[in-house]
Design a protein around this motif. Structure first.
Motif, PDB file in Angstrom:
ATOM      1  N   LYS A  85       7.810 -12.849  -2.555  1.00  0.00           N
ATOM      2  CA  LYS A  85       6.643 -12.670  -1.376  1.00  0.00           C
ATOM      3  C   LYS A  85       5.947 -11.254  -1.868  1.00  0.00           C
ATOM      4  CE  LYS A  85       9.730  -9.562   1.586  1.00  0.00           C
ATOM      5  NZ  LYS A  85      10.154  -9.382   2.862  1.00  0.00           N
ATOM      6  N   VAL A  86       4.753 -10.796  -1.090  1.00  0.00           N
ATOM      7  CA  VAL A  86       4.147  -9.636  -1.544  1.00  0.00           C
ATOM      8  C   VAL A  86       3.998  -8.907  -0.323  1.00  0.00           C
ATOM      9  CG1 VAL A  86       1.786  -8.718  -2.065  1.00  0.00           C
ATOM     10  CG2 VAL A  86       2.710 -10.634  -3.354  1.00  0.00           C
ATOM     11  N   VAL A  87       4.391  -7.646  -0.487  1.00  0.00           N
ATOM     12  CA  VAL A  87       4.425  -6.494   0.514  1.00  0.00           C
ATOM     13  C   VAL A  87       3.300  -5.653   0.638  1.00  0.00           C
ATOM     14  CG1 VAL A  87       5.912  -5.092   2.044  1.00  0.00           C
ATOM     15  CG2 VAL A  87       6.734  -7.315   1.078  1.00  0.00           C
ATOM     16  N   ARG A  88       2.805  -5.065   1.627  1.00  0.00           N
ATOM     17  CA  ARG A  88       1.842  -4.146   1.305  1.00  0.00           C
ATOM     18  C   ARG A  88       2.395  -2.724   2.257  1.00  0.00           C
ATOM     19  NH1 ARG A  88      -3.856  -3.267   0.917  1.00  0.00           N
ATOM     20  NH2 ARG A  88      -4.128  -5.483   1.128  1.00  0.00           N
ATOM     21  N   TYR A  89       2.393  -1.733   1.557  1.00  0.00           N
ATOM     22  CA  TYR A  89       3.167  -0.419   1.917  1.00  0.00           C
ATOM     23  C   TYR A  89       2.099   0.849   2.201  1.00  0.00           C
ATOM     24  CZ  TYR A  89       7.921  -2.546   1.118  1.00  0.00           C
ATOM     25  OH  TYR A  89       8.979  -3.366   1.181  1.00  0.00           O
ATOM     26  N   SER A  90       2.190   1.348   3.367  1.00  0.00           N
ATOM     27  CA  SER A  90       1.420   2.643   3.218  1.00  0.00           C
ATOM     28  C   SER A  90       2.494   3.596   3.470  1.00  0.00           C
ATOM     29  CB  SER A  90       0.592   2.796   4.798  1.00  0.00           C
ATOM     30  OG  SER A  90      -0.036   3.758   4.811  1.00  0.00           O
ATOM     31  N   GLY A  91       2.666   4.506   2.161  1.00  0.00           N
ATOM     32  CA  GLY A  91       3.883   5.411   2.022  1.00  0.00           C
ATOM     33  C   GLY A  91       4.957   4.409   2.121  1.00  0.00           C
ATOM     34  N   SER A  92       6.013   4.796   2.753  1.00  0.00           N
ATOM     35  CA  SER A  92       7.329   3.745   3.114  1.00  0.00           C
ATOM     36  C   SER A  92       7.020   2.874   4.236  1.00  0.00           C
ATOM     37  CB  SER A  92       8.545   4.810   3.091  1.00  0.00           C
ATOM     38  OG  SER A  92       8.430   5.623   4.078  1.00  0.00           O
ATOM     39  N   LYS A  93       6.083   2.546   4.590  1.00  0.00           N
ATOM     40  CA  LYS A  93       6.048   1.867   5.904  1.00  0.00           C
ATOM     41  C   LYS A  93       5.482   0.574   5.465  1.00  0.00           C
ATOM     42  CE  LYS A  93       4.168   1.465  10.405  1.00  0.00           C
ATOM     43  NZ  LYS A  93       3.231   2.368  11.703  1.00  0.00           N
ATOM     44  N   GLU A  94       6.124  -0.736   5.923  1.00  0.00           N
ATOM     45  CA  GLU A  94       5.667  -1.835   5.450  1.00  0.00           C
ATOM     46  C   GLU A  94       4.471  -2.157   6.636  1.00  0.00           C
ATOM     47  OE1 GLU A  94       7.284  -6.415   5.690  1.00  0.00           O
ATOM     48  OE2 GLU A  94       8.752  -4.797   5.269  1.00  0.00           O
ATOM     49  N   LYS A  95       3.286  -2.585   6.040  1.00  0.00           N
ATOM     50  CA  LYS A  95       1.990  -3.009   6.561  1.00  0.00           C
ATOM     51  C   LYS A  95       1.767  -4.451   6.808  1.00  0.00           C
ATOM     52  CE  LYS A  95      -1.634  -0.698   6.371  1.00  0.00           C
ATOM     53  NZ  LYS A  95      -2.900   0.028   5.550  1.00  0.00           N
ATOM     54  N   GLN A  96       2.312  -5.010   5.693  1.00  0.00           N
ATOM     55  CA  GLN A  96       1.836  -6.463   5.611  1.00  0.00           C
ATOM     56  C   GLN A  96       2.655  -7.394   4.794  1.00  0.00           C
ATOM     57  OE1 GLN A  96      -1.845  -7.296   3.622  1.00  0.00           O
ATOM     58  NE2 GLN A  96      -2.491  -9.121   4.388  1.00  0.00           N
ATOM     59  N   THR A  97       3.165  -8.570   5.208  1.00  0.00           N
ATOM     60  CA  THR A  97       3.961  -9.500   4.308  1.00  0.00           C
ATOM     61  C   THR A  97       3.100 -10.511   3.982  1.00  0.00           C
ATOM     62  OG1 THR A  97       6.043  -8.727   5.233  1.00  0.00           O
ATOM     63  CG2 THR A  97       5.854 -10.743   4.016  1.00  0.00           C
ATOM     64  N   ILE A  98       2.950 -11.145   2.831  1.00  0.00           N
ATOM     65  CA  ILE A  98       2.254 -12.179   2.201  1.00  0.00           C
ATOM     66  C   ILE A  98       3.485 -13.151   1.609  1.00  0.00           C
ATOM     67  CG2 ILE A  98       0.381 -13.138   0.896  1.00  0.00           C
ATOM     68  CD1 ILE A  98      -0.871 -10.438   1.304  1.00  0.00           C
TER      69      ILE A  98
END
Length: 579
Positions: free
Chosen positions: A428-441
């Motif tokens: 998968k691809v995960v988007r992080y803002s800092g250490s917070k997960e924002k989105q999973t693809i």
């Protein structure tokens, strides 16, 4: 004090100029006191004086006078001729049969229209023009800043050129000094030998002089002549003087090498400004200058990294690059692009080889570590902290920094799952803002995996990642032999499976991936020794095939120069491929 000359005085009669105004003649437009009304009516030229109280003067309509019948008021309006007329004009042949309306009705309609227009002007048009003026003013200020930045960039580029030219001049002068010193030493040695011979010859002459002048036969017999030695003159040394062959400075070629200004064709919105707009729209990303692909990409410089195996590169800025090796090498190295010299090195916290590297918008180095399942940020060239630790058997691979400052990370799950056709790993691809997960693809609209899930090969970056200028997320999925592109929301846009025939006519094997200012997607094909360039919609444009040796990691700098990490020879090539 005369009350008529004071600033606070009330209005006075236009006739006597003494009494306070009480009446108004709407016909003659004069102000009167009550005492002067009779005198005004008796002396005035008009027989139709309309005298009203001063306070009611604006309630009396002032009819226009007829040009043909001078003393009549135009109380009617000819709709056909579109002019005011008097009652006498209506009876003439000129307006016979024409539709006529009362002028007060026409004026009332116009007044109602004026009121609507006044409201529109005050509440819509005037504020809109104010906003437009403010928008243009802001754009002018922005242009001042952007052109200032452009001038600074050109000046800085010129300074860089001067610096490089100064270095080149010093290098050539140093070579000249070395050649000169070497040849002077050779000549000095030669001169020393000649001077020794001169001294020996002088001694020989003195010996012969003694032998000639003495009558001592023993001395004469003891003298041995060495003239034959001196008859063999020393070899002549004529050092070859180097010549400086100046490169020809050709204006057009110099312009091309230094750089040129490029600007988009001016465009305009056919709808113009919107009258409903009362607030400025959010600022959009400005379009970059259009750059064309070079017919033949040029290798600008080559940097030797001395890794056993090199497989990734990331630009810190236009003068420095980070690199990483693989295998047992846990060190990330910072090199000067122009000098090729090592500036700094960082070792991973785990002591294991980093999996992938990237540089954030703030210039910090980020690396993934598959072995301990972390993403770590390096600030001020020192390891700062572990930013991300996914957990639940997820291990990070590729990483990139986005235009918004987020991190995009590709990752595989270390657990095997049985899907009916064999075991596999989830990706998968995960988007992080800092250490917070924002989105999973992870899956497409039909619930199928977007990315391949074969086992990880520890010697390559299984899934490298980059964000395109249009915010698409691009993944080089080497196990699937495809470049997988989804939009910002994670919806599949296309898959690119290579272009045939390839340079070495082998299967497409995408590894490194990057994008440029033109929204091109570039991916390294190590087996075919080339880089594929495709557009933002997945259409193949061309190969970069300029003697690359197993290209792996890719990165573009702010000037759209391409940096290619080559696996076996451990070199980074800087390549110019856009005009």
């Amino acid at each position: 004090m005369d009350p008529r000359t004071t600033a606070q005085d009330v209005m006075r009669c236009d006739f006597c100029e003494t009494a306070v105004v009480q009446m108004h003649c709407a016909t003659c437009l004069v102000n009167l006191c009550k005492a002067c009304v009779g005198e005004h009516i008796s002396t005035g030229e008009s027989n139709e004086h309309k005298v009203v109280k001063f306070q009611a003067r604006k309630s009396i309509p002032l009819y226009p006078r007829c040009k043909k019948h001078n003393k009549r008021e135009n109380t009617m309006y000819c709709n056909l001729c579109d002019i005011p007329v008097c009652t006498k004009c209506i009876a003439t042949d000129q307006h016979l049969g024409h539709k006529v309306s009362e002028i007060l009705q026409i004026v009332a309609e116009k007044k109602a229209k004026f009121i609507k227009e006044q409201i529109e002007l005050n509440e819509t048009i005037y504020p809109t023009y104010q906003n437009i003026a403010s928008e243009v003013q802001n754009r002018m200020s922005q242009l001042e800043k952007e052109y200032g930045d452009l001038s600074k960039a050109i000046k800085k580029h010129g300074e860089n050129w001067h610096r490089e030219i100064d270095k080149l001049v010093k290098k050539l002068q140093s070579e000249v000094d070395e050649m000169k010193n070497a040849q002077l030493q050779t000549l000095q040695k030669h001169l020393n030998n000649i001077n020794k011979n001169i001294s020996d010859i002088k001694d020989e002459i003195d010996s012969i002089d003694i032998a000639i002048d003495t009558n001592d036969l023993s001395k004469q017999l003891s003298v041995t002549s060495k003239i034959n030695i001196y008859r063999n003159l020393p070899q002549k040394i004529a050092p070859a003087l180097p010549k400086f062959i100046a490169g020809k400075i050709e204006g057009k070629k110099l312009d091309k090498l230094f750089g040129a200004l490029s600007i988009d064709s001016p465009t305009s919105d056919k709808h113009g400004y919107s009258m409903k707009t009362t607030q400025k729209s959010p600022e959009t990303r400005s379009s970059p200058p259009v750059k064309l692909l070079l017919d033949e990409p040029e290798t600008v410089t080559t940097i030797n990294t001395e890794y056993g195996i090199l497989n990734d590169v990331a630009c810190l800025n236009d003068e420095e690059i980070w690199t990483k090796g693989n295998g047992n090498d846990s060190t990330m190295k910072l090199f000067s692009i122009n000098q090729g010299s090592l500036l700094n090195s960082i070792t991973t916290k785990s002591g294991e080889s980093p999996t992938a590297i990237a540089v954030t918008q703030d210039g910090d180095l980020v690396y993934t570590d598959y072995h301990n399942g972390t993403v770590t940020i390096v600030k001020s060239k020192k390891i700062e902290k572990e930013v991300i630790r996914p957990g639940n058997n997820w291990r990070p691979f590729g990483v990139c920094s986005t235009s918004s400052g987020d991190l995009l990370v590709t990752m595989n799950n270390d657990m095997y799952y049985f899907h009916g056709d064999g075991t596999c790993r989830e990706s998968k691809v995960v988007r992080y803002s800092g250490s917070k997960e924002k989105q999973t693809i992870q899956h497409d609209d039909k619930g199928k995996p977007l990315y391949s899930s074969k086992s990880f090969n520890a010697f390559i970056i299984d899934k490298n990642i980059s964000e395109n200028r249009n915010l698409d997320i691009c993944v080089a999925d080497c196990d699937a032999r495809a470049v997988v592109v989804v939009n910002q929301a994670g919806k599949l846009r296309f898959r690119y499976y290579g272009h045939y025939p390839s340079p070495k006519k082998k299967a497409f094997n995408p590894l490194g991936i990057t994008t440029d200012s033109q929204s091109h997607i570039l991916t390294a094909d190590d087996i075919n020794g080339c880089v594929h360039i495709i557009d933002q919609d997945g259409q193949f444009l061309r190969y970069i095939d300029c003697g690359l040796s197993e290209p792996q990691g890719l990165y573009t700098d702010t000037n759209d120069n391409l940096f290619v990490a080559q696996l076996i020879n451990s070199q980074v090539k800087k390549i110019k491929y856009l005009l």
